[in-house]
Design a protein around this motif. Structure first.
Motif, PDB file in Angstrom:
ATOM      1  N   MET A   1       0.814  -1.210   0.000  1.00 36.36           N
ATOM      2  CA  MET A   1       0.000   0.000   0.000  1.00 36.36           C
ATOM      3  C   MET A   1       0.848   1.261   0.000  1.00 36.36           C
ATOM      4  SD  MET A   1      -2.989  -0.408  -0.560  1.00 36.36           S
ATOM      5  CE  MET A   1      -3.964   1.066  -0.289  1.00 36.36           C
ATOM      6  N   THR A   2       1.966   1.225   0.757  1.00 38.89           N
ATOM      7  CA  THR A   2       2.791   2.437   0.816  1.00 38.89           C
ATOM      8  C   THR A   2       3.278   2.827  -0.569  1.00 38.89           C
ATOM      9  OG1 THR A   2       4.609   1.010   1.365  1.00 38.89           O
ATOM     10  CG2 THR A   2       3.580   2.198   3.189  1.00 38.89           C
ATOM     11  N   ASP A   3       3.520   1.800  -1.401  1.00 36.24           N
ATOM     12  CA  ASP A   3       3.953   2.080  -2.777  1.00 36.24           C
ATOM     13  C   ASP A   3       2.944   2.948  -3.499  1.00 36.24           C
ATOM     14  OD1 ASP A   3       6.235   0.786  -2.540  1.00 36.24           O
ATOM     15  OD2 ASP A   3       5.781  -0.902  -3.867  1.00 36.24           O
ATOM     16  N   ILE A   4       1.675   2.579  -3.338  1.00 30.69           N
ATOM     17  CA  ILE A   4       0.612   3.314  -4.028  1.00 30.69           C
ATOM     18  C   ILE A   4       0.586   4.761  -3.567  1.00 30.69           C
ATOM     19  CG2 ILE A   4      -1.892   3.548  -4.250  1.00 30.69           C
ATOM     20  CD1 ILE A   4      -2.075   0.569  -4.322  1.00 30.69           C
ATOM     21  N   TRP A   5       0.672   4.953  -2.218  1.00 30.54           N
ATOM     22  CA  TRP A   5       0.619   6.319  -1.703  1.00 30.54           C
ATOM     23  C   TRP A   5       1.803   7.127  -2.185  1.00 30.54           C
ATOM     24  CZ3 TRP A   5      -3.828   7.820  -0.700  1.00 30.54           C
ATOM     25  CH2 TRP A   5      -4.764   6.984  -0.087  1.00 30.54           C
ATOM     26  N   ARG A   6       2.980   6.473  -2.208  1.00 31.47           N
ATOM     27  CA  ARG A   6       4.172   7.192  -2.670  1.00 31.47           C
ATOM     28  C   ARG A   6       3.982   7.615  -4.133  1.00 31.47           C
ATOM     29  NH1 ARG A   6       8.830   3.621  -1.774  1.00 31.47           N
ATOM     30  NH2 ARG A   6       8.159   3.734   0.375  1.00 31.47           N
ATOM     31  N   MET A   7       3.407   6.682  -4.915  1.00 28.74           N
ATOM     32  CA  MET A   7       3.198   6.979  -6.329  1.00 28.74           C
ATOM     33  C   MET A   7       2.210   8.144  -6.478  1.00 28.74           C
ATOM     34  SD  MET A   7       0.990   6.045  -9.157  1.00 28.74           S
ATOM     35  CE  MET A   7       0.022   4.776  -8.383  1.00 28.74           C
ATOM     36  N   ILE A   8       1.119   8.084  -5.699  1.00 30.95           N
ATOM     37  CA  ILE A   8       0.121   9.150  -5.787  1.00 30.95           C
ATOM     38  C   ILE A   8       0.735  10.487  -5.396  1.00 30.95           C
ATOM     39  CG2 ILE A   8      -2.018  10.044  -4.780  1.00 30.95           C
ATOM     40  CD1 ILE A   8      -3.021   7.199  -4.641  1.00 30.95           C
ATOM     41  N   ALA A   9       1.546  10.480  -4.337  1.00 32.60           N
ATOM     42  CA  ALA A   9       2.180  11.723  -3.888  1.00 32.60           C
ATOM     43  C   ALA A   9       3.075  12.280  -4.983  1.00 32.60           C
ATOM     44  CB  ALA A   9       2.984  11.475  -2.623  1.00 32.60           C
ATOM     45  N   ARG A  10       3.826  11.366  -5.653  1.00 28.70           N
ATOM     46  CA  ARG A  10       4.719  11.830  -6.717  1.00 28.70           C
ATOM     47  C   ARG A  10       3.920  12.448  -7.862  1.00 28.70           C
ATOM     48  NH1 ARG A  10       8.342   7.359  -7.044  1.00 28.70           N
ATOM     49  NH2 ARG A  10       7.008   6.498  -8.635  1.00 28.70           N
ATOM     50  N   ARG A  11       2.833  11.764  -8.248  1.00 26.12           N
ATOM     51  CA  ARG A  11       2.004  12.292  -9.342  1.00 26.12           C
ATOM     52  C   ARG A  11       1.400  13.637  -8.965  1.00 26.12           C
ATOM     53  NH1 ARG A  11       1.605   7.645 -12.703  1.00 26.12           N
ATOM     54  NH2 ARG A  11       3.798   7.201 -12.534  1.00 26.12           N
ATOM     55  N   LEU A  12       0.966  13.748  -7.704  1.00 22.10           N
ATOM     56  CA  LEU A  12       0.367  15.009  -7.257  1.00 22.10           C
ATOM     57  C   LEU A  12       1.364  16.148  -7.379  1.00 22.10           C
ATOM     58  CD1 LEU A  12      -1.870  14.453  -4.110  1.00 22.10           C
ATOM     59  CD2 LEU A  12      -2.397  15.720  -6.183  1.00 22.10           C
ATOM     60  N   LEU A  13       2.607  15.879  -6.965  1.00 24.65           N
ATOM     61  CA  LEU A  13       3.642  16.905  -7.058  1.00 24.65           C
ATOM     62  C   LEU A  13       3.858  17.318  -8.506  1.00 24.65           C
ATOM     63  CD1 LEU A  13       6.466  16.107  -4.514  1.00 24.65           C
ATOM     64  CD2 LEU A  13       5.097  18.173  -4.765  1.00 24.65           C
TER      65      LEU A  13
ATOM     66  N   ASP B   1      -4.044   8.479 -14.632  1.00 21.92           N
ATOM     67  CA  ASP B   1      -2.708   7.936 -14.469  1.00 21.92           C
ATOM     68  C   ASP B   1      -2.644   7.027 -13.248  1.00 21.92           C
ATOM     69  OD1 ASP B   1      -0.348   7.879 -15.713  1.00 21.92           O
ATOM     70  OD2 ASP B   1       0.550   9.530 -14.600  1.00 21.92           O
ATOM     71  N   VAL B   2      -3.162   7.527 -12.132  1.00 20.68           N
ATOM     72  CA  VAL B   2      -3.140   6.761 -10.881  1.00 20.68           C
ATOM     73  C   VAL B   2      -3.975   5.495 -11.018  1.00 20.68           C
ATOM     74  CG1 VAL B   2      -3.868   6.799  -8.482  1.00 20.68           C
ATOM     75  CG2 VAL B   2      -2.674   8.754  -9.435  1.00 20.68           C
ATOM     76  N   LEU B   3      -5.200   5.653 -11.553  1.00 22.56           N
ATOM     77  CA  LEU B   3      -6.091   4.492 -11.671  1.00 22.56           C
ATOM     78  C   LEU B   3      -5.494   3.415 -12.566  1.00 22.56           C
ATOM     79  CD1 LEU B   3      -9.743   5.860 -11.885  1.00 22.56           C
ATOM     80  CD2 LEU B   3      -8.630   4.599 -10.052  1.00 22.56           C
ATOM     81  N   SER B   4      -4.935   3.826 -13.708  1.00 24.02           N
ATOM     82  CA  SER B   4      -4.438   2.798 -14.628  1.00 24.02           C
ATOM     83  C   SER B   4      -3.190   2.127 -14.049  1.00 24.02           C
ATOM     84  CB  SER B   4      -4.159   3.376 -16.015  1.00 24.02           C
ATOM     85  OG  SER B   4      -3.225   4.401 -15.932  1.00 24.02           O
ATOM     86  N   THR B   5      -2.436   2.847 -13.233  1.00 20.03           N
ATOM     87  CA  THR B   5      -1.293   2.206 -12.583  1.00 20.03           C
ATOM     88  C   THR B   5      -1.770   1.188 -11.561  1.00 20.03           C
ATOM     89  OG1 THR B   5      -0.213   4.331 -12.767  1.00 20.03           O
ATOM     90  CG2 THR B   5       0.909   2.672 -11.485  1.00 20.03           C
ATOM     91  N   ILE B   6      -2.837   1.528 -10.840  1.00 21.50           N
ATOM     92  CA  ILE B   6      -3.335   0.610  -9.821  1.00 21.50           C
ATOM     93  C   ILE B   6      -3.886  -0.661 -10.454  1.00 21.50           C
ATOM     94  CG2 ILE B   6      -5.151   0.319  -8.079  1.00 21.50           C
ATOM     95  CD1 ILE B   6      -4.734   3.195  -7.302  1.00 21.50           C
ATOM     96  N   THR B   7      -4.544  -0.538 -11.644  1.00 20.63           N
ATOM     97  CA  THR B   7      -5.114  -1.738 -12.260  1.00 20.63           C
ATOM     98  C   THR B   7      -4.044  -2.665 -12.796  1.00 20.63           C
ATOM     99  OG1 THR B   7      -5.252  -0.698 -14.410  1.00 20.63           O
ATOM    100  CG2 THR B   7      -7.207  -0.562 -13.001  1.00 20.63           C
ATOM    101  N   ASN B   8      -2.835  -2.156 -12.987  1.00 26.08           N
ATOM    102  CA  ASN B   8      -1.796  -2.995 -13.561  1.00 26.08           C
ATOM    103  C   ASN B   8      -0.553  -2.998 -12.672  1.00 26.08           C
ATOM    104  OD1 ASN B   8       0.003  -4.371 -15.094  1.00 26.08           O
ATOM    105  ND2 ASN B   8      -0.359  -3.208 -16.962  1.00 26.08           N
ATOM    106  N   PRO B   9      -0.420  -4.039 -11.847  1.00 29.81           N
ATOM    107  CA  PRO B   9       0.706  -4.087 -10.896  1.00 29.81           C
ATOM    108  C   PRO B   9       2.059  -3.960 -11.585  1.00 29.81           C
ATOM    109  CG  PRO B   9      -0.853  -5.846 -10.478  1.00 29.81           C
ATOM    110  CD  PRO B   9      -1.275  -5.213 -11.753  1.00 29.81           C
ATOM    111  N   ARG B  10       2.123  -4.389 -12.860  1.00 29.80           N
ATOM    112  CA  ARG B  10       3.420  -4.305 -13.548  1.00 29.80           C
ATOM    113  C   ARG B  10       3.883  -2.864 -13.706  1.00 29.80           C
ATOM    114  NH1 ARG B  10       1.914  -8.147 -18.385  1.00 29.80           N
ATOM    115  NH2 ARG B  10      -0.039  -7.245 -17.773  1.00 29.80           N
ATOM    116  N   LEU B  11       2.903  -1.942 -13.857  1.00 25.75           N
ATOM    117  CA  LEU B  11       3.268  -0.533 -14.000  1.00 25.75           C
ATOM    118  C   LEU B  11       3.796   0.033 -12.690  1.00 25.75           C
ATOM    119  CD1 LEU B  11       0.336   0.872 -16.145  1.00 25.75           C
ATOM    120  CD2 LEU B  11       2.665   0.392 -16.855  1.00 25.75           C
ATOM    121  N   MET B  12       3.343  -0.566 -11.560  1.00 29.89           N
ATOM    122  CA  MET B  12       3.765  -0.079 -10.251  1.00 29.89           C
ATOM    123  C   MET B  12       5.253  -0.291 -10.025  1.00 29.89           C
ATOM    124  SD  MET B  12       1.423   1.074  -8.061  1.00 29.89           S
ATOM    125  CE  MET B  12       2.046   0.537  -6.479  1.00 29.89           C
TER     126      MET B  12
END
Lengths: 317, 304
Positions: free
Chosen positions: A1-13, A303-314
């Protein structure tokens, strides 16, 4: 889960950075004009006093960076300045209309997204059938139609007989049910304009996957074609589908401008067109910023949603 | 009932035009190109025929049109009857004449705009790919920033600042669309500049301009031509939309977008006259899209 939040924070920035650059462009565009903005806006016949007054009001006597800073801090506090044409605060003009425009865009999205996903899946299922070919031709055609053409055809067939109103009169007192009813034609116009593209891309995303070995395996197990598509192909096609949906919702933002004018819908698009006609630069800047922010936000969510649907993108490095 | 009838007539016309134009092109084409036209889809044949008709009408406008472009010939909003075959508009100008001149003005301006966007966008794009380094970085980041704003919104902003006239319209739309062309031209030529023959040409001492024009451009032509068709559609629709909003081509110049706007009130009375210019816009865009679709399909080598 932390990965997702980190990714979201990066995208937000990144999104914030983009917005900052956009605000620079929107503000800086006025600097492109050779000569005096005040004279350009008021015309050659303006007197020295009116010119001086306008310069004072626009703050043109300050250097550009100071003006930009004042504008930006104002915008961040919800203060967009004062409209030149009406002398009212812009936030007051924009407030109610922003709600109306959002309502129309969401309405159109609620109609078009399920419809296009359903049609896309069906077209993929029955590919190369009459349905598929007809839908392909329809898609190309509807992409080529100007919005006002679609709108007036709908007015001709649906409003002229009195089923739906061809003009939208929304006030603060209008009930939700009435809003749905009155905004039906504008929403339907927008739906018709964006559905075809979303549907074609959904079909393409699914068909791309149908050639892969795991789909063949599922078929060989004796699964029904519908189950193969829904259970095996769609989950993996979600990322491109989400992106196309976001792209089209972003398109709704600009499409709204023309449609609002056709149906006299009291939204931001109408306000912007009036402001452009009056060369009310402060209002145009404010609305452009709002539209651009919505555009950036949509792309961010996609961007966030499509990354979440595909773990490979994470986990790409 | 009338809807069904017009649908059948429309489909019939589509097949008739598509079929006959395919036959005609097959007959006229030189021997080595004949197979291309034999296998072309009806949609593409229809598209080519429609585009040719538009070009013909646009160039011969003064000969075909029964009246002058801005000439007031009768009462306002006359019904469809000879000598005003499509009636008159709100100032009493002949609708058919305005439609014919519109082909010249609207399509001509859209074409000029697209061409300008292409010259600027593709030269800058190829140049950025060729130079690489900071030139590429600066240009690309700048274009990225411009592309983050929706096209119509950005055009509206620029039109507010520079005022609305035909010249600013062309320049603004061309500037906005050049960013999209730049992206494509840059990504296409990035694949080309790493080729050995570019290296060889550089070693021969060819200058940047010659490299762009003689070495890279011919090899980047195919995707750029397809993009030209698509771009033309976008530009055409954008200009029509702006004219419709009253911010583009202004009367008395006959233009399809503003003609729809001027006569829109007729729609509420069930008169389809204002739909004609809108339909003219739609038909040309469809036709171009059909042809581009066919070309892309052919270039990709897909046989489905």
């Amino acid at each position: 889960m932390t990965d997702i939040w980190r990714m979201i924070a990066r995208r937000l920035l990144l999104g914030l950075l983009t917005l900052f650059v956009i605000s620079l462009v929107i503000f800086g565009a006025t600097e492109l004009l050779p000569g005096d903005l005040a004279r350009e806006l008021l015309g050659q016949s303006a007197t020295e006093e009116t010119l001086a007054a306008l310069r004072e009001q626009l703050g043109l006597n300050d250097p550009a960076p100071v003006r930009y800073w004042n504008w930006l801090t104002g915008v961040l506090q919800g203060d967009f300045g004062v409209s030149m044409a009406t002398q009212k605060p812009i936030s007051e003009l924009v407030g109610a209309r922003l709600g109306n425009t959002l309502f129309l865009a969401l309405y159109a999205a609620a109609l078009s997204v399920p419809l296009s996903l359903l049609l896309g899946v069906l077209a993929a299922l029955w590919r190369n059938s009459i349905f598929d070919r007809a839908s392909n031709a329809m898609a190309l055609t509807s992409i080529s139609f100007p919005e006002f053409f679609v709108a007036y055809i709908l007015v001709l067939f649906l409003a002229q007989t009195g089923i739906f109103p061809s003009m939208v009169r929304i006030t603060a007192a209008t009930t939700f049910g009435d809003r749905i009813y009155m905004a039906f034609l504008p929403a339907l116009t927008l739906t018709l304009v964006v559905t075809a593209h979303m549907m074609r891309m959904t079909r393409a995303a699914i068909i791309n996957l149908l050639a892969s070995p795991y789909i063949e395996m599922a078929r060989l197990k004796g699964m029904s074609p519908l189950r193969v598509v829904l259970r095996h192909a769609v989950p993996n096609a979600l990322a491109p589908i989400i992106n196309v949906v976001a792209l089209n919702l972003a398109y709704l933002i600009t499409g709204v401008v023309v449609v609002e004018v056709v149906f006299v819908y009291p939204g931001l698009g109408q306000l912007m067109v009036d402001a452009v006609t009056n060369r009310d630069i402060a209002v145009v800047q404010a609305i452009a910023l709002i539209f651009a922010a919505a555009y950036v936000l949509l792309n961010l969510i996609a961007d966030v949603l499509s990354t979440i649907t595909n773990p490979r993108l994470m986990h790409r490095r | 009932m009338t809807m069904l009838l017009s649908l059948i007539i429309g489909l019939g016309l589509f097949f008739a035009i598509g079929w006959s134009s395919r036959l005609a092109m097959h007959a006229v084409a030189p021997a080595q190109h004949k197979p291309i036209y034999r296998d072309m889809p009806l949609t593409a044949a229809f598209g080519i025929a429609v585009i040719l008709i538009y070009v013909l009408v646009a160039t011969l406008a003064p000969l075909i049109a029964p009246f002058g472009e801005g000439e007031v010939v009768g009462d306002q909003y006359l019904p469809w009857a000879a000598p005003y075959h499509l009636g008159t508009d709100k100032l009493g100008r002949d609708m058919l004449t305005r439609l014919i001149y519109g082909a010249r003005n609207t399509v001509g301006i859209a074409f000029a705009t697209t061409a300008l966007a292409f010259v600027v966008g593709s030269i800058l794009g190829i140049w950025a790919a060729l130079q690489g380094g900071w030139v590429d970085q600066v240009l690309s980041r700048f274009v990225d920033a411009l592309m983050a704003i929706p096209a119509l919104i950005f055009s509206l902003l620029l039109l507010t600042i520079f005022g609305t006239s035909v010249l600013t319209l062309i320049l603004v739309i061309a500037a906005v669309d050049a960013t999209r062309v730049y992206r494509l031209a840059r990504s296409v030529s990035q694949g080309i500049v790493v080729m050995d023959y570019i290296e060889a040409a550089r070693l021969r001492g060819e200058g940047t301009w010659r490299l762009i024009r003689r070495e890279i451009l011919p090899n980047a032509m195919a995707p750029l031509v397809a993009e030209f068709g698509l771009r033309f559609c976008f530009v055409f629709l954008a200009i029509s939309a702006l004219s419709f909003l009253g911010l583009g081509i202004k009367p008395p110049t006959a233009d399809w977008g503003s003609m729809v706007r001027e006569n829109a009130t007729l729609i509420t009375f069930g008169d389809i006259t204002p739909l004609l210019p809108a339909g003219a816009i739609a038909l040309l865009t469809v036709a171009v899209n059909f042809v581009v679709d066919w070309q892309l399909h052919r270039a990709s080598g897909l046989k489905e």
